[in-house]
Design an enzyme around this catalytic site. Structure first.
Site, short mmCIF file in Angstrom:
data_model
loop_
_atom_site.label_atom_id
_atom_site.label_comp_id
_atom_site.label_asym_id
_atom_site.label_seq_id
_atom_site.Cartn_x
_atom_site.Cartn_y
_atom_site.Cartn_z
N ASP A 1 -16.27 5.65 14.92
CA ASP A 1 -14.89 5.19 14.93
C ASP A 1 -14.72 4.21 16.09
O ASP A 1 -15.16 4.50 17.21
CB ASP A 1 -13.99 6.42 15.14
CG ASP A 1 -12.60 6.19 14.61
OD1 ASP A 1 -11.97 5.23 15.06
OD2 ASP A 1 -12.17 6.96 13.73
N HIS B 1 -8.56 8.91 9.12
CA HIS B 1 -9.86 8.42 9.62
C HIS B 1 -11.06 9.16 9.02
O HIS B 1 -12.01 8.52 8.57
CB HIS B 1 -9.92 8.51 11.15
CG HIS B 1 -9.06 7.48 11.84
ND1 HIS B 1 -9.49 6.73 12.91
CD2 HIS B 1 -7.80 7.09 11.60
CE1 HIS B 1 -8.52 5.93 13.30
NE2 HIS B 1 -7.48 6.14 12.54
N GLY C 1 2.37 3.66 15.47
CA GLY C 1 1.01 3.12 15.41
C GLY C 1 1.01 1.72 14.81
O GLY C 1 1.85 0.88 15.17
N ASN D 1 -4.34 2.32 4.65
CA ASN D 1 -4.94 2.62 3.34
C ASN D 1 -3.91 2.51 2.23
O ASN D 1 -4.19 1.98 1.15
CB ASN D 1 -5.56 4.02 3.33
CG ASN D 1 -6.71 4.08 4.31
OD1 ASN D 1 -7.72 3.42 4.14
ND2 ASN D 1 -6.54 4.86 5.37
N SER D 2 -2.71 2.99 2.51
CA SER D 2 -1.65 2.91 1.50
C SER D 2 -1.33 1.45 1.17
O SER D 2 -1.15 1.09 0.00
CB SER D 2 -0.39 3.63 2.00
OG SER D 2 -0.65 5.01 2.11
N HIS E 1 5.05 4.53 4.24
CA HIS E 1 5.12 4.41 5.70
C HIS E 1 4.25 3.25 6.19
O HIS E 1 4.22 2.95 7.38
CB HIS E 1 4.66 5.71 6.36
CG HIS E 1 3.19 5.99 6.20
ND1 HIS E 1 2.53 5.89 4.99
CD2 HIS E 1 2.24 6.36 7.09
CE1 HIS E 1 1.25 6.20 5.17
NE2 HIS E 1 1.06 6.47 6.43
N THR F 1 -0.81 11.09 5.34
CA THR F 1 -1.33 12.43 5.60
C THR F 1 -0.69 13.09 6.83
O THR F 1 -0.91 14.26 7.07
CB THR F 1 -2.86 12.36 5.83
OG1 THR F 1 -3.11 11.42 6.88
CG2 THR F 1 -3.59 11.93 4.58
N HIS G 1 -5.05 -5.18 19.48
CA HIS G 1 -5.76 -4.47 20.56
C HIS G 1 -6.80 -5.36 21.25
O HIS G 1 -7.00 -5.27 22.45
CB HIS G 1 -6.41 -3.20 20.00
CG HIS G 1 -5.41 -2.23 19.45
ND1 HIS G 1 -4.41 -1.68 20.23
CD2 HIS G 1 -5.20 -1.75 18.20
CE1 HIS G 1 -3.65 -0.89 19.47
NE2 HIS G 1 -4.11 -0.93 18.24
N1 UDP Z 1 -3.00 10.17 0.02
C1 UDP Z 1 -3.19 10.69 -1.23
N2 UDP Z 1 -2.24 11.51 -1.74
C2 UDP Z 1 -1.10 11.84 -1.08
C3 UDP Z 1 -0.91 11.31 0.21
C4 UDP Z 1 -1.87 10.46 0.73
O1 UDP Z 1 -4.20 10.41 -1.90
O2 UDP Z 1 -0.31 12.60 -1.63
C5 UDP Z 1 -4.05 9.28 0.58
C6 UDP Z 1 -3.71 7.82 0.35
O3 UDP Z 1 -4.18 7.39 -0.91
C7 UDP Z 1 -4.40 7.13 1.50
C8 UDP Z 1 -4.40 8.19 2.60
O4 UDP Z 1 -4.12 9.44 1.98
O5 UDP Z 1 -5.72 6.79 1.14
C9 UDP Z 1 -3.33 7.92 3.64
O6 UDP Z 1 -3.81 6.92 4.47
P1 UDP Z 1 -2.88 5.90 5.21
O7 UDP Z 1 -3.76 5.01 6.02
O8 UDP Z 1 -1.99 5.22 4.26
O9 UDP Z 1 -1.94 6.80 6.11
P2 UDP Z 1 -2.22 7.93 7.23
O10 UDP Z 1 -2.41 9.20 6.52
O11 UDP Z 1 -3.44 7.49 8.02
O12 UDP Z 1 -0.97 7.89 8.03
#
Ligand code: UDP
Length: 454
Positions: A114, A18, A373, A354-355, A350, A278, A145
């Site tokens: 947010d 976020h 989630g 964003n992924s 996962h 993350t 939601h």
């Molecule tokens: N990310 C990255 N490098 C890594 C792991 C994650 O740049 O080694 C970035 C990824 O590109 C994405 C974000 O971290 O933009 C992860 O967001 P996502 O919504 O997929 O998952 P969350 O971390 O919220 O579970």
């Protein structure tokens, strides 16, 4: 108040992706509205990472408390840090706003917050200013939601006759079918009374009052969901994909571990890129099964995995794949650049929002292993609605299921590839000058600044 100088308060939920997403949006807004001051509220630990490499004249950093009392010993209960923060979140923003107004001599003219923080609706009303809610995930989970009460009502009639993995038609507006087990925990299944579930439920009931709800998506991705959400929310604005728009290098995107140069020496579309975002790491046994499957199938891979999990790998795994050149394990990868590299053939993910968007924008098929989630619902969309990936059989990594998934993805039909290219094109079109996301962003800037854009 000086007409030239507006002052916007931005408040992010401080965990997972976020903060970086909401800062990315803030940077876009700050560059579109250079006369406006943006006060960015977040906990110190997260701000330290975000601001380590950022200088932007009209974004001011403010640290708020994470709610963790001094000397607090964590009990290990679920979402403990999140619950502690949520208990102080409203009070911290109220205090922070006073400080920022004193510092700048400017009253806050808009709240960009947010979407989790449903209480900001009341604050904005008291202050007589717009409430811009930023949803940090996809349309599908937002809809789950918004329609929680309806989904609960409909599913109550089915309890006992329908299992969590059975498809239910017309359970939720905007989606033809869905499974109860794929809805975010707290909608129907899981703990409906936890502070987090309660927050999401209140959010779903309150968001229709927001001046604008905006998110990192593009409306052509899910026209049905966009239509249904637009009918429920004011100014529902998809302004993404952010990764295709914001190519600025932030500290999070540096290639500290030389992933790109390693990929430069690999063959086209051969590499499995593996990352679970993350926050999440698969349980040790699944890491072992995934590692064994990669070695046995001789699938070359780049794996982003936090250092403290490397100890769970099979003995000698990292050394073997490093020496024979078939694999690279790093604690962090510049994911968006990695996914856009020609060597990448599949993303094992996962299914964080964003992924998913980054993979979709790069035209890379996904093997999905969702944890919690919104991830289950996102993977439902990837597999069943968009047809651009598949979920791991049985839901967890076993050697057999991983081997099968790799085989299937590396031999996808032409029609699947065409589908992926078509979605990738739509994503890129949305951010062209006349594209839907660019136009929606103009509207967003107007709401935030109170000024018409030309
Ligand atoms: N990310 C990255 N490098 C890594 C792991 C994650 O740049 O080694 C970035 C990824 O590109 C994405 C974000 O971290 O933009 C992860 O967001 P996502 O919504 O997929 O998952 P969350 O971390 O919220 O579970």
């Amino acid at each position: 108040m000086d007409n030239q100088k507006k002052h916007v308060a931005v408040y992010t939920f401080p965990y997972s992706s976020h903060p970086s997403l909401i800062l990315t949006l803030t940077r876009r807004l700050a560059s579109a509205a250079p006369n406006v001051i943006f006060s960015f509220f977040n906990i110190e630990k997260s701000n330290d990472v975000l601001f380590s490499n950022l200088s932007c004249n009209n974004i001011l950093r403010y640290d708020v408390s994470d709610g963790i009392p001094e000397g607090y010993v964590f009990k290990g209960t679920p979402q403990e840090d999140i619950n502690l923060f949520l208990a102080v979140a409203e009070e911290e923003l109220r205090k922070g706003v006073q400080v920022a107004e004193m510092d700048t001599g400017l009253k806050i003219s808009c709240l960009v917050v947010d979407a989790f923080f449903w209480f900001c609706g009341d604050m904005a009303e008291e202050m007589g200013i717009p409430w811009v809610a930023v949803w940090a995930a996809g349309d599908c989970s937002l809809a789950s939601h918004i329609y929680t009460d309806l989904i609960r009502e409909k599913s109550a009639q089915l309890i006992g006759s329908v299992g969590p993995n059975e498809e239910i038609v017309d359970l939720m507006p905007g989606l033809k079918a869905v499974r109860l087990g794929d809805l975010p925990s707290g909608v129907v299944l899981g703990n409906l009374e936890s502070p987090f579930s309660t927050m999401l439920h209140k959010m779903g009931r309150t968001l229709h009052k927001a001046t604008t709800v905006t998110l990192n998506s593009f409306q052509e991705l899910d026209p049905n969901l966009t239509t249904t959400l637009s009918s429920k929310l004011n100014n529902f604005l998809s302004v993404g994909p952010f990764n295709l728009i914001s190519k600025e290098k932030t500290s999070l995107k540096l290639d500290e571990f030389s992933c790109i140069s390693w990929l430069d020496n690999q063959n086209t579309k051969t590499i499995a890129y593996i990352s679970f975002g993350t926050v999440f790491t698969p349980p040790p046994q699944e890491l072992v099964e995934l590692a064994k499957a990669l070695e046995e199938t001789k699938t070359p891979f780049l794996w982003s995995l936090k250092m403290d999990s490397h100890k769970h790998f099979p003995k000698g795994f990292v050394e073997r794949v490093t020496v024979n050149g078939t694999g690279k394990v790093v604690p962090w990868a510049p994911q968006d650049q990695v996914l856009n590299h020609v060597a990448i053939g599949v993303f094992v993910t996962h299914c964080g929002w964003n992924s998913v968007l980054e993979s979709l924008g790069a035209g890379v098929p996904m093997i999905c292993r969702p944890f919690l989630g919104d991830q289950h619902l996102n993977s439902w969309m990837v597999e069943r609605v968009w047809g651009i990936g598949l979920r791991i059989e049985g839901g967890t990594f076993t050697k057999h299921a991983t081997r099968r998934a790799l085989e299937q993805v590396f031999s996808l039909s032409n029609s699947r590839h065409e589908r992926m290219e078509a979605l990738k094109d739509l994503a890129h079109k949305a951010i062209e000058p006349n594209g839907s996301s660019k136009q929606n962003f103009k509207t967003l800037v107007e709401v935030v600044t109170g000024e018409t854009q030309h």
